[in-house]
Design a protein around this motif. Structure first.
Motif, PDB file in Angstrom:
ATOM      1  N   SER A  21       0.858  -1.191   0.000  1.00 29.09           N
ATOM      2  CA  SER A  21       0.000   0.000   0.000  1.00 29.09           C
ATOM      3  C   SER A  21       0.889   1.233   0.000  1.00 29.09           C
ATOM      4  CB  SER A  21      -0.891   0.027   1.236  1.00 29.09           C
ATOM      5  OG  SER A  21      -1.859  -0.984   1.152  1.00 29.09           O
ATOM      6  N   VAL A  22       0.533   2.190  -0.856  1.00 31.00           N
ATOM      7  CA  VAL A  22       1.294   3.431  -0.954  1.00 31.00           C
ATOM      8  C   VAL A  22       0.334   4.616  -0.970  1.00 31.00           C
ATOM      9  CG1 VAL A  22       3.268   2.400  -2.145  1.00 31.00           C
ATOM     10  CG2 VAL A  22       1.363   3.297  -3.489  1.00 31.00           C
ATOM     11  N   GLU A  23       0.838   5.764  -0.617  1.00 29.89           N
ATOM     12  CA  GLU A  23       0.063   7.002  -0.647  1.00 29.89           C
ATOM     13  C   GLU A  23       0.477   7.787  -1.885  1.00 29.89           C
ATOM     14  OE1 GLU A  23      -2.820   9.539   0.936  1.00 29.89           O
ATOM     15  OE2 GLU A  23      -2.194   7.595   1.699  1.00 29.89           O
ATOM     16  N   PHE A  24      -0.480   8.043  -2.786  1.00 25.98           N
ATOM     17  CA  PHE A  24      -0.216   8.812  -3.993  1.00 25.98           C
ATOM     18  C   PHE A  24      -0.375  10.287  -3.680  1.00 25.98           C
ATOM     19  CE2 PHE A  24      -2.164  10.683  -7.963  1.00 25.98           C
ATOM     20  CZ  PHE A  24      -0.972  10.787  -8.664  1.00 25.98           C
ATOM     21  N   VAL A  25       0.667  11.064  -3.985  1.00 26.89           N
ATOM     22  CA  VAL A  25       0.659  12.495  -3.732  1.00 26.89           C
ATOM     23  C   VAL A  25       0.841  13.194  -5.085  1.00 26.89           C
ATOM     24  CG1 VAL A  25       1.750  14.374  -2.456  1.00 26.89           C
ATOM     25  CG2 VAL A  25       1.741  12.067  -1.500  1.00 26.89           C
ATOM     26  N   ASP A  52      -0.486  17.047 -12.369  1.00 29.28           N
ATOM     27  CA  ASP A  52      -1.140  15.737 -12.466  1.00 29.28           C
ATOM     28  C   ASP A  52      -2.643  15.837 -12.669  1.00 29.28           C
ATOM     29  OD1 ASP A  52       1.187  14.202 -12.253  1.00 29.28           O
ATOM     30  OD2 ASP A  52       1.196  14.460 -10.084  1.00 29.28           O
ATOM     31  N   GLY A  53      -3.143  17.009 -12.963  1.00 27.68           N
ATOM     32  CA  GLY A  53      -4.566  17.183 -13.240  1.00 27.68           C
ATOM     33  C   GLY A  53      -5.431  16.846 -12.048  1.00 27.68           C
ATOM     34  N   ALA A  54      -6.513  16.124 -12.305  1.00 26.34           N
ATOM     35  CA  ALA A  54      -7.484  15.805 -11.265  1.00 26.34           C
ATOM     36  C   ALA A  54      -7.244  14.431 -10.644  1.00 26.34           C
ATOM     37  CB  ALA A  54      -8.891  15.876 -11.845  1.00 26.34           C
ATOM     38  N   ALA A  55      -6.049  13.897 -10.781  1.00 24.64           N
ATOM     39  CA  ALA A  55      -5.752  12.579 -10.198  1.00 24.64           C
ATOM     40  C   ALA A  55      -5.954  12.653  -8.686  1.00 24.64           C
ATOM     41  CB  ALA A  55      -4.322  12.173 -10.516  1.00 24.64           C
ATOM     42  N   GLY A  79     -11.041   1.796  -7.268  1.00 23.53           N
ATOM     43  CA  GLY A  79     -10.563   0.747  -8.157  1.00 23.53           C
ATOM     44  C   GLY A  79      -9.888   1.242  -9.424  1.00 23.53           C
ATOM     45  N   HIS A  80      -9.764   2.566  -9.579  1.00 25.50           N
ATOM     46  CA  HIS A  80      -9.145   3.127 -10.779  1.00 25.50           C
ATOM     47  C   HIS A  80      -7.652   2.803 -10.788  1.00 25.50           C
ATOM     48  CE1 HIS A  80      -8.851   5.926 -14.146  1.00 25.50           C
ATOM     49  NE2 HIS A  80      -7.701   6.296 -13.617  1.00 25.50           N
ATOM     50  N   GLU A  81      -7.134   2.404 -11.947  1.00 24.49           N
ATOM     51  CA  GLU A  81      -5.712   2.107 -12.088  1.00 24.49           C
ATOM     52  C   GLU A  81      -5.015   3.242 -12.809  1.00 24.49           C
ATOM     53  OE1 GLU A  81      -4.851  -1.717 -13.782  1.00 24.49           O
ATOM     54  OE2 GLU A  81      -6.305  -2.725 -12.494  1.00 24.49           O
ATOM     55  N   ARG A  82      -3.753   3.464 -12.447  1.00 27.07           N
ATOM     56  CA  ARG A  82      -2.944   4.481 -13.115  1.00 27.07           C
ATOM     57  C   ARG A  82      -1.465   4.114 -13.003  1.00 27.07           C
ATOM     58  NH1 ARG A  82      -5.803   7.721 -10.238  1.00 27.07           N
ATOM     59  NH2 ARG A  82      -5.909   9.253 -11.904  1.00 27.07           N
ATOM     60  N   VAL A  83      -0.657   4.746 -13.827  1.00 25.37           N
ATOM     61  CA  VAL A  83       0.793   4.595 -13.754  1.00 25.37           C
ATOM     62  C   VAL A  83       1.334   5.816 -13.024  1.00 25.37           C
ATOM     63  CG1 VAL A  83       2.934   4.508 -15.090  1.00 25.37           C
ATOM     64  CG2 VAL A  83       0.933   3.218 -15.858  1.00 25.37           C
ATOM     65  N   VAL A  84       2.182   5.569 -12.028  1.00 28.51           N
ATOM     66  CA  VAL A  84       2.761   6.658 -11.252  1.00 28.51           C
ATOM     67  C   VAL A  84       4.270   6.494 -11.179  1.00 28.51           C
ATOM     68  CG1 VAL A  84       0.681   6.998  -9.851  1.00 28.51           C
ATOM     69  CG2 VAL A  84       2.463   5.465  -9.030  1.00 28.51           C
ATOM     70  N   ARG A  85       4.955   7.607 -10.953  1.00 38.20           N
ATOM     71  CA  ARG A  85       6.397   7.578 -10.743  1.00 38.20           C
ATOM     72  C   ARG A  85       6.694   7.426  -9.252  1.00 38.20           C
ATOM     73  NH1 ARG A  85       5.155  11.764 -13.716  1.00 38.20           N
ATOM     74  NH2 ARG A  85       5.739  13.245 -12.105  1.00 38.20           N
ATOM     75  N   GLU A  86       7.843   6.870  -8.944  1.00 40.37           N
ATOM     76  CA  GLU A  86       8.204   6.656  -7.548  1.00 40.37           C
ATOM     77  C   GLU A  86       8.238   7.968  -6.758  1.00 40.37           C
ATOM     78  OE1 GLU A  86      10.689   3.216  -6.559  1.00 40.37           O
ATOM     79  OE2 GLU A  86      12.063   4.707  -5.732  1.00 40.37           O
ATOM     80  N   SER A  87       8.560   9.065  -7.419  1.00 44.90           N
ATOM     81  CA  SER A  87       8.607  10.360  -6.736  1.00 44.90           C
ATOM     82  C   SER A  87       7.214  10.862  -6.350  1.00 44.90           C
ATOM     83  CB  SER A  87       9.292  11.402  -7.628  1.00 44.90           C
ATOM     84  OG  SER A  87       8.572  11.591  -8.829  1.00 44.90           O
TER      85      SER A  87
END
Length: 69
Positions: free
Chosen positions: A11-15, A20-23, A51-59
């Motif tokens: 589990s990670v926290e997306f910031v 990044d628009g409305a992500a 349940g939405h999937e996306r590609v994110v960078r480690e940063s």
């Protein structure tokens, strides 16, 4: 080439950043580590809220602590 910092199933926290628009910010589960030649590794993640999937960078992600720990 540095190794990925997060593992599949973690589990990670997306910031999201300002570009990044409305992500939506929130908790995501790492589905897959993606290959790339950049030092900023990429991951396929899924939101635990919708349940939405996306590609994110480690940063863009941080390790998440499970509630109650």
């Amino acid at each position: 080439m540095p190794p990925h910092g997060f593992t599949v199933g973690q589990s990670v926290e997306f910031v999201p950043g300002r570009f990044d628009g409305a992500a939506p910010r929130g908790t995501y589960t790492v589905l897959r580590q993606l290959p790339n030649d950049s030092s900023d590794r990429e991951y396929r993640v899924r939101s635990i809220h919708d349940g939405h999937e996306r590609v994110v960078r480690e940063s863009q992600i941080r390790g998440s602590v499970a509630p109650g720990i």
